[in-house]
Design a protein around this motif. Structure first.
Motif, PDB file in Angstrom:
ATOM      1  N   LEU A  43      41.198  51.769 -15.507  1.00  0.00           N
ATOM      2  CA  LEU A  43      41.636  51.360 -14.171  1.00  0.00           C
ATOM      3  C   LEU A  43      40.516  50.615 -13.443  1.00  0.00           C
ATOM      4  CD1 LEU A  43      43.913  51.311 -12.143  1.00  0.00           C
ATOM      5  CD2 LEU A  43      43.228  53.612 -11.398  1.00  0.00           C
ATOM      6  N   LEU A  44      39.288  51.070 -13.621  1.00  0.00           N
ATOM      7  CA  LEU A  44      38.150  50.382 -13.014  1.00  0.00           C
ATOM      8  C   LEU A  44      38.081  48.932 -13.508  1.00  0.00           C
ATOM      9  CD1 LEU A  44      34.891  51.577 -11.882  1.00  0.00           C
ATOM     10  CD2 LEU A  44      34.683  49.916 -13.717  1.00  0.00           C
ATOM     11  N   GLY A  45      38.295  48.738 -14.792  1.00  0.00           N
ATOM     12  CA  GLY A  45      38.298  47.384 -15.341  1.00  0.00           C
ATOM     13  C   GLY A  45      39.422  46.534 -14.769  1.00  0.00           C
ATOM     14  N   SER A  46      40.586  47.130 -14.579  1.00  0.00           N
ATOM     15  CA  SER A  46      41.714  46.394 -13.987  1.00  0.00           C
ATOM     16  C   SER A  46      41.430  46.030 -12.535  1.00  0.00           C
ATOM     17  CB  SER A  46      42.999  47.216 -14.073  1.00  0.00           C
ATOM     18  OG  SER A  46      43.399  47.353 -15.397  1.00  0.00           O
ATOM     19  N   PHE A  47      40.999  47.023 -11.765  1.00  0.00           N
ATOM     20  CA  PHE A  47      40.649  46.730 -10.371  1.00  0.00           C
ATOM     21  C   PHE A  47      39.505  45.718 -10.316  1.00  0.00           C
ATOM     22  CE2 PHE A  47      42.440  50.928  -8.718  1.00  0.00           C
ATOM     23  CZ  PHE A  47      43.375  50.329  -7.896  1.00  0.00           C
ATOM     24  N   GLY A  48      38.519  45.921 -11.162  1.00  0.00           N
ATOM     25  CA  GLY A  48      37.312  45.097 -11.110  1.00  0.00           C
ATOM     26  C   GLY A  48      37.497  43.659 -11.488  1.00  0.00           C
ATOM     27  N   THR A  49      38.583  43.333 -12.162  1.00  0.00           N
ATOM     28  CA  THR A  49      38.858  41.934 -12.509  1.00  0.00           C
ATOM     29  C   THR A  49      39.896  41.311 -11.579  1.00  0.00           C
ATOM     30  OG1 THR A  49      40.456  42.660 -14.180  1.00  0.00           O
ATOM     31  CG2 THR A  49      38.210  42.202 -14.937  1.00  0.00           C
ATOM     32  N   HIS A  50      40.386  42.093 -10.632  1.00  0.00           N
ATOM     33  CA  HIS A  50      41.376  41.580  -9.681  1.00  0.00           C
ATOM     34  C   HIS A  50      40.656  40.843  -8.552  1.00  0.00           C
ATOM     35  CE1 HIS A  50      44.615  41.437  -6.762  1.00  0.00           C
ATOM     36  NE2 HIS A  50      45.435  41.722  -7.763  1.00  0.00           N
ATOM     37  N   ALA A  51      41.139  39.663  -8.227  1.00  0.00           N
ATOM     38  CA  ALA A  51      40.492  38.803  -7.227  1.00  0.00           C
ATOM     39  C   ALA A  51      40.382  39.451  -5.844  1.00  0.00           C
ATOM     40  CB  ALA A  51      41.245  37.476  -7.116  1.00  0.00           C
ATOM     41  N   ALA A  52      41.270  40.373  -5.520  1.00  0.00           N
ATOM     42  CA  ALA A  52      41.251  40.987  -4.190  1.00  0.00           C
ATOM     43  C   ALA A  52      40.265  42.158  -4.081  1.00  0.00           C
ATOM     44  CB  ALA A  52      42.656  41.475  -3.818  1.00  0.00           C
ATOM     45  N   VAL A  53      39.648  42.526  -5.186  1.00  0.00           N
ATOM     46  CA  VAL A  53      38.722  43.660  -5.193  1.00  0.00           C
ATOM     47  C   VAL A  53      37.297  43.144  -5.381  1.00  0.00           C
ATOM     48  CG1 VAL A  53      38.083  45.786  -6.414  1.00  0.00           C
ATOM     49  CG2 VAL A  53      40.496  45.186  -6.123  1.00  0.00           C
ATOM     50  N   ARG A  54      36.387  43.648  -4.549  1.00  0.00           N
ATOM     51  CA  ARG A  54      34.988  43.227  -4.674  1.00  0.00           C
ATOM     52  C   ARG A  54      34.378  43.822  -5.938  1.00  0.00           C
ATOM     53  NH1 ARG A  54      32.520  44.614   1.069  1.00  0.00           N
ATOM     54  NH2 ARG A  54      31.200  45.737  -0.381  1.00  0.00           N
ATOM     55  N   PRO A  55      33.881  42.971  -6.828  1.00  0.00           N
ATOM     56  CA  PRO A  55      33.334  43.474  -8.091  1.00  0.00           C
ATOM     57  C   PRO A  55      32.144  44.415  -7.880  1.00  0.00           C
ATOM     58  CG  PRO A  55      32.870  41.131  -7.832  1.00  0.00           C
ATOM     59  CD  PRO A  55      33.798  41.513  -6.728  1.00  0.00           C
ATOM     60  N   THR A  56      31.339  44.166  -6.880  1.00  0.00           N
ATOM     61  CA  THR A  56      30.191  45.043  -6.635  1.00  0.00           C
ATOM     62  C   THR A  56      30.631  46.456  -6.269  1.00  0.00           C
ATOM     63  OG1 THR A  56      30.057  44.175  -4.382  1.00  0.00           O
ATOM     64  CG2 THR A  56      28.573  43.198  -6.022  1.00  0.00           C
ATOM     65  N   ASP A  57      31.777  46.591  -5.621  1.00  0.00           N
ATOM     66  CA  ASP A  57      32.294  47.931  -5.320  1.00  0.00           C
ATOM     67  C   ASP A  57      32.629  48.679  -6.604  1.00  0.00           C
ATOM     68  OD1 ASP A  57      32.055  47.350  -2.637  1.00  0.00           O
ATOM     69  OD2 ASP A  57      34.220  47.102  -2.300  1.00  0.00           O
TER      70      ASP A  57
END
Length: 173
Positions: A43-57
């Motif tokens: 899930l972290l990988g999915s969120f982390g590659t989504h444009a609306a989610v800050r990758p640093t978070d």
């Protein structure tokens, strides 16, 4: 608007749960796969590659999970899944070199406080994840099983920094 709101709520719930979950059993004969770290990493990988989610978070969240004290030594490829997810996040074009490496300062500072003798389980898990991340940085990360590997933008700097952070923990480094 509702989709954005729902996504934010899911991200907030995940951000609370992932670093705090203490039931890390991979498989229970009665309940089946619990696999909190591995499924959370996906899930972290999915969120982390989504444009609306800050990758640093997402990198901060992964770091928090890595350094959460626990007594379970990863036995079901949790380290591989977490390293894969982190690598996917690090492929985001807006992640600059400083951001790609800064989280390792937190890990390095934590490692400085390790007692001599056997490594605590969380530290062993962290090292295993960092070694896998080194390998993935070297070879590239696949966005799916059949996809070609993607080179991490800051791969050489990341590999150097990973080696620096891990070196003092290895007895014969």
């Amino acid at each position: 608007m509702r989709e954005t709101s729902a996504r934010r709520a899911r991200l907030a719930a995940f951000s609370r749960w992932f670093p705090a979950e203490q039931d890390l059993r991979g498989h229970d004969p009665v309940l089946g796969w619990l696999h909190a770290v591995a499924h959370g990493a996906d899930l972290l990988g999915s969120f982390g590659t989504h444009a609306a989610v800050r990758p640093t978070d997402m990198i901060s969240l992964a770091t928090e999970r890595l350094l959460t004290r626990n007594d379970y030594v990863f036995a079901q490829q949790e380290d591989d899944r977490l390293a894969q997810a982190m690598a996917l996040v690090l492929t985001r074009p807006e992640v600059d070199e400083h951001q790609a490496l800064a989280w390792l300062d937190t890990v390095e500072n934590d490692f400085e406080g390790l007692p001599s003798g056997p490594l605590p389980a969380y530290a062993a898990n962290c090292l295993r994840t960092l070694r896998t991340l080194y390998l993935v940085a070297d070879l590239g990360v696949r966005r799916s099983r059949d996809a070609a590997p993607v080179v991490l933008p800051h791969r050489d700097a990341l590999k150097r920094r990973l080696a620096e952070v891990m070196a003092p923990v290895f007895q014969h480094a």
